[in-house]
Scaffold this active site. Structure first.
Site, PDB file in Angstrom:
ATOM      1  N   ASP A  44       0.716  -1.381   0.423  1.00 47.11           N
ATOM      2  CA  ASP A  44      -0.006   0.554  -0.204  1.00 47.11           C
ATOM      3  C   ASP A  44       0.914   1.196  -0.043  1.00 47.11           C
ATOM      4  O   ASP A  44       2.006   1.444   0.995  1.00 47.11           O
ATOM      5  CB  ASP A  44      -0.897  -0.238   1.223  1.00 47.11           C
ATOM      6  CG  ASP A  44      -2.323   1.061   1.722  1.00 47.11           C
ATOM      7  OD1 ASP A  44      -2.373   1.087   0.211  1.00 47.11           O
ATOM      8  OD2 ASP A  44      -2.315   1.565   2.303  1.00 47.11           O
ATOM      9  N   THR A  69      -6.755   2.546   9.824  1.00 45.24           N
ATOM     10  CA  THR A  69      -7.063   3.554  11.352  1.00 45.24           C
ATOM     11  C   THR A  69      -8.307   2.957  12.365  1.00 45.24           C
ATOM     12  O   THR A  69      -7.564   1.881  12.970  1.00 45.24           O
ATOM     13  CB  THR A  69      -7.865   4.825  10.302  1.00 45.24           C
ATOM     14  OG1 THR A  69      -6.954   5.707  10.151  1.00 45.24           O
ATOM     15  CG2 THR A  69      -7.990   5.483  11.556  1.00 45.24           C
TER      16      THR A  69
HETATM   17  P1  13P Z   1      -7.664   4.772   6.773  1.00 44.54           P
HETATM   18  O1  13P Z   1      -7.092   5.766   7.670  1.00 44.54           O
HETATM   19  O2  13P Z   1      -9.716   5.736   6.396  1.00 44.54           O
HETATM   20  O3  13P Z   1      -8.559   4.079   6.877  1.00 44.54           O
HETATM   21  O4  13P Z   1      -7.047   4.982   5.754  1.00 44.54           O
HETATM   22  C1  13P Z   1      -6.745   3.590   4.186  1.00 44.54           C
HETATM   23  C2  13P Z   1      -6.143   3.684   3.120  1.00 44.54           C
HETATM   24  O5  13P Z   1      -6.739   4.489   3.025  1.00 44.54           O
HETATM   25  C3  13P Z   1      -5.197   3.035   3.303  1.00 44.54           C
HETATM   26  O6  13P Z   1      -4.598   2.971   1.670  1.00 44.54           O
END
Ligand code: 13P
Length: 281
Positions: free
Chosen positions: A82, A232
């Site tokens: 990611d 998150t």
């Molecule tokens: P969040 O912080 O909203 O969970 O984002 C996750 C995300 O986009 C990981 O690439």
């Protein structure tokens, strides 16, 4: 079963109008909890790690965990990088065995983003591994990546050019979401998403989905979002489970005991998201 690539999973999602959840995992407990949720709901799943997570334990450590999860699973599992932030980390993930790679050049100029992303797609495609690119800004803070308040939306014409020139397999779009904890209720811009969908035919990716109401996610899926990222809320769920256990059992010093409670909170959260994502089928 062996790990699969995100391309095979997401093309099916695109054809059949549903989305696959992509969950950031930071330790073994998170991998186990996400696997348990995928099994319980019979859902395909993407487990992913960011560069700062990779710095914590190493690509090989996360790869081994996710590969083991896939081996135990009766559902397809993808191991995805990611927000890869350099050509080097993308190549390290490829070599480690990751079956899907994101290169995030969204902070660069359009030309710089195209050049970086194309260098990664050229290499990864030789190995049959699909690549996710990003265009436009997802707000908030994702590990080391902090975005400013400038116009967050992906420009549809730029999106078409970006996809054509880089040959990315998946495209992360800026439609008003942000990483981290939202201050108010977020509102995705469905009009921008529709305009992108009209000119780009590959699966689209929604980032920053923790805290986005499910109804808004459903509207995004109807307009071409096939991969939905959550990080998150998993951190919060794990930590809440650990805190709860320790407040009720302050003398416990067995990590397995608070680990079980942490996993149970993560699993509950992920099961709910998976049911919402796949029920669009
Ligand atoms: P969040 O912080 O909203 O969970 O984002 C996750 C995300 O986009 C990981 O690439």
């Amino acid at each position: 079963m062996p790990l699969v690539t995100s391309k095979e999973l997401l093309q099916d999602a695109q054809r059949n109008h549903y989305a696959v959840g992509a969950f950031n995992v930071e330790n073994m407990e998170m991998v186990m909890a996400v696997l348990a949720a995928a099994e319980e709901t019979n859902s395909p799943v993407i487990m992913q790690t960011t560069p700062s997570t990779v710095r914590y334990a190493g690509l090989d450590f996360y790869y081994a965990n996710i590969k083991t999860a896939a081996k135990r699973a009766s559902v397809p599992v993808v191991c995805h990088l990611d927000h890869g932030n350099s050509f080097e980390i993308a190549m390290q993930a490829l070599r480690a065995g990751y079956t899907s790679i994101m290169i995030d050049g969204s902070k660069l100029s359009l030309a710089g983003n195209i050049a970086l992303t194309k260098s990664v797609t050229d290499a990864c495609h030789c190995a049959g591994v699909p690549v996710e690119g990003e265009l436009g800004k997802v707000g908030g803070k994702e590990d080391d990546l902090e975005n400013s308040d400038e116009n967050p939306y992906t420009d549809p014409d730029e999106a078409r050019e970006f996809v054509e020139k880089t040959q990315v397999d998946l495209l992360a779009v800026g439609i008003g979401t942000a990483h981290g904890v939202y201050k108010g209720v977020p509102k995705v811009n469905l009009e921008v998403l529709e305009k992108i969908r009209a000119v780009v035919d590959i699966p689209l990716v929604l980032h920053g989905t923790s805290g986005v109401p499910d109804e808004q996610v459903v509207e995004c899926i109807k307009r071409g979002i096939c991969k939905v990222n959550y990080a998150t809320d998993l951190r919060i769920a794990l930590t809440n489970g650990l805190k709860k256990h320790m407040s009720e059992n302050p003398d416990n010093f067995d990590p397995k005991k608070y680990g079980v409670q942490g996993m149970s909170e993560v699993k509950k959260y992920v099961v709910d998201r998976m049911l919402m994502l796949k029920n669009q089928k």
